[in-house]
Design an enzyme around this catalytic site. Structure first.
Site, PDB file in Angstrom:
ATOM      1  N   ASP A 122       3.566   9.744  -0.713  1.00 60.29           N
ATOM      2  CA  ASP A 122       2.381   9.010  -0.264  1.00 60.29           C
ATOM      3  C   ASP A 122       2.090   7.899  -1.261  1.00 60.29           C
ATOM      4  O   ASP A 122       2.148   8.145  -2.478  1.00 60.29           O
ATOM      5  CB  ASP A 122       1.178   9.981  -0.223  1.00 60.29           C
ATOM      6  CG  ASP A 122       0.170   9.593   0.846  1.00 60.29           C
ATOM      7  OD1 ASP A 122       0.078   8.405   1.168  1.00 60.29           O
ATOM      8  OD2 ASP A 122      -0.529  10.502   1.345  1.00 60.29           O
TER       9      ASP A 122
ATOM     10  N   HIS B  41       0.820  -1.221   0.000  1.00 59.04           N
ATOM     11  CA  HIS B  41       0.000   0.000   0.000  1.00 59.04           C
ATOM     12  C   HIS B  41       0.849   1.265   0.000  1.00 59.04           C
ATOM     13  O   HIS B  41       0.328   2.353  -0.246  1.00 59.04           O
ATOM     14  CB  HIS B  41      -0.922  -0.001   1.225  1.00 59.04           C
ATOM     15  CG  HIS B  41      -2.005  -1.035   1.141  1.00 59.04           C
ATOM     16  ND1 HIS B  41      -3.324  -0.721   0.930  1.00 59.04           N
ATOM     17  CD2 HIS B  41      -1.958  -2.391   1.201  1.00 59.04           C
ATOM     18  CE1 HIS B  41      -4.051  -1.837   0.888  1.00 59.04           C
ATOM     19  NE2 HIS B  41      -3.241  -2.867   1.055  1.00 59.04           N
TER      20      HIS B  41
END
Ligand code: F6P
Length: 470
Positions: free
Chosen positions: A370, A162
């Site tokens: 991110d 992720h």
């Protein structure tokens, strides 16, 4: 496979955390699109989710929530310090995010990481039906694919990271870099958020293990690992439905009134993490108030900072710095009863968050790095009114898809200030055009589609042609 189709084999998911939280009445599903997308799939396939309850030393027996079997993996208080706060979040997390903070590389922490990964692998090996599919998630469990394959070579194993996978130049700092790559290569399908993550991983496998790679397939002695890109998304329908609700609209008006009915509400919603660039954003806001390009009577900022990993020193330092900045800016520019920055160090509920998104005229998503950033996608999904501007860091995975945002390099303070001014002053027509583009993009790819794409590819994984024939 589509959202309504039942997968052929039972699916087992492994993630550091179980998809539930404790409530007064027992357990309830955790909020978030990922859990909403995966739970029905598990229920329909008769699958199980293996993970930690989030409580140290919690040796809970298997239980089920909403028809889904959950199998807790116990993690001791000492391991929470070493495996979770230590190796995962003070070692891997900063390294995988551009080494934004110094990583700790500690062999006791590594030993605990190995031990907890082995416990997950053992639990999966004991639980999985013959020939079933196992889908392992995220950086806390990178050794599990290999550990599991060693025990159960009948399983089809997928892994999705992720967070970003770093460039080899950074990754190679890790004393246990080869072990991590070998661990991940235990799977049949290895998914990343962005093409860059896939490329970085392949290069690390080549440099460290002299891996034989053809067209994103890595050859291992016993099997092949296909490397793919699967940008994650949100439950678009649920966000839109909540955004359209009467209570949400009432709450949105109430929020704006409480903020003093300013002309422009600037909004930030993040976990309080040093990767998110919260301080930089506050500094940019302050500089614009100072220069007079923003006016405290007309422009107000709301910053939600969700508490996270409070036991890790870098997070404690970041919190102090942000709270110092908020205090400084409010001290200088607020008026009695009307702070210019409204700061909430709290975990907000889903409905409140959606009302806040709707109340926000300009959303500031400015991470230094991110994996994806689902807040950016939620903001666009919540703006069913077709208005609102998203300022988005080029360094968020979401920037690959959300090209109608005002994209910015957050390391460039002038560019960040300029992006905020552009967003605040943007003409209504352009705002609506850009928001239409953002909304069209997220409609095309929700979290259910993401899970379906990954699992269809994983289902096909054992049927990959051998390298010699490709
Ligand atoms: O972004 C990575 C991630 O692990 C997410 O999957 C999760 O929602 C978030 O960080 C919070 O992590 P933690 O389990 O450490 O609270």
């Amino acid at each position: 496979m589509t959202a309504t189709e039942t997968p052929r084999q039972p699916i087992i998911i492994a993630a550091n955390r179980l998809p539930v939280m404790r409530t007064d009445d027992g357990w309830a599903p955790s909020p978030g699109g990922l859990v909403r997308a995966l739970l029905p799939m598990l229920r329909d396939s008769g699958g199980t989710w293996v993970g930690w309850t989030g409580e140290p030393d919690d040796a809970a027996e298997p239980f089920s929530v909403e028809g889904v079997d959950l199998q807790p993996v116990a993690i001791s208080a000492e391991e929470v310090g070493l495996y979770y706060e230590g190796f995962s979040n003070d070692g891997l997390w900063p390294l995988y995010h551009d080494a934004l903070r110094e990583s700790t590389y500690d062999s006791d922490q590594w030993d605990a990481y190995v031990a907890v990964n082995q416990r997950f692998a053992d639990a999966l090996a004991a639980t999985a039906e013959p020939n079933s599919i196992v889908w392992i998630h995220d950086y806390q469990l990178q050794l599990v694919p290999k550990m599991l394959r060693e025990q159960r070579d009948d399983l089809t194993i997928g892994f999705f990271l992720h967070i970003p996978f770093p460039p080899f130049e950074l990754f190679s700092r890790l004393p246990w870099r080869s072990e991590i790559v070998e661990g991940l290569l235990g799977c049949d399908l290895l998914g990343f958020q962005r093409p860059m993550g896939a490329t970085n991983f392949i290069r690390s496998a080549q440099e460290l293990l002299q891996a034989d790679v053809h067209d994103r397939i890595i050859e291992n002695p016993s099997h092949q690992t296909l490397v793919g890109v699967f940008p994650i998304s949100i439950d678009v329908a649920e966000v839109e439905e909540t955004a359209a609700g009467r209570l949400t609209r009432q709450r949105m008006s109430q929020i704006r009134a409480r903020l003093g009915d300013p002309e422009v509400v600037l909004l930030g919603v993040d976990r309080l993490d040093y990767t998110k660039g919260i301080g930089l954003r506050l500094e940019a806001f302050a500089a614009l108030l100072e220069s007079g390009e923003l006016d405290p009577e007309r422009h107000v900022m709301v910053q939600v900072a969700t508490p996270t990993r409070e036991g890790v020193e870098h997070y404690q330092d970041e919190r102090h710095e942000i709270e110092r900045l908020v205090g400084e800016i409010n001290g200088r520019y607020s008026r009695i009863g009307l702070p210019v920055v409204h700061y909430l160090y709290q975990t907000l509920g889903f409905e409140e968050l959606i009302a806040l998104y709707r109340a926000g005229d300009v959303m500031l998503v400015t991470p230094f790095r991110d994996g994806m950033n689902l807040v950016a996608k939620e903001y666009a999904a919540a703006h069913i009114d077709g208005d609102g501007v998203l300022v988005l860091s080029e360094f968020a995975g979401a920037a690959d898809e959300l090209t109608d945002a005002v994209l910015v390099n957050p390391h460039d303070d002038n560019a960040l200030q300029q992006a905020i001014v552009t967003a605040v002053e943007m003409h209504r027509r352009e705002r609506r055009e850009r928001m239409a583009g953002l909304r069209e993009q997220i409609q095309k790819s929700d979290v259910q589609g993401w899970a379906d794409r990954f699992l269809s590819q994983l289902n096909a994984a054992p049927e990959l042609p051998p390298i010699a024939n490709t």
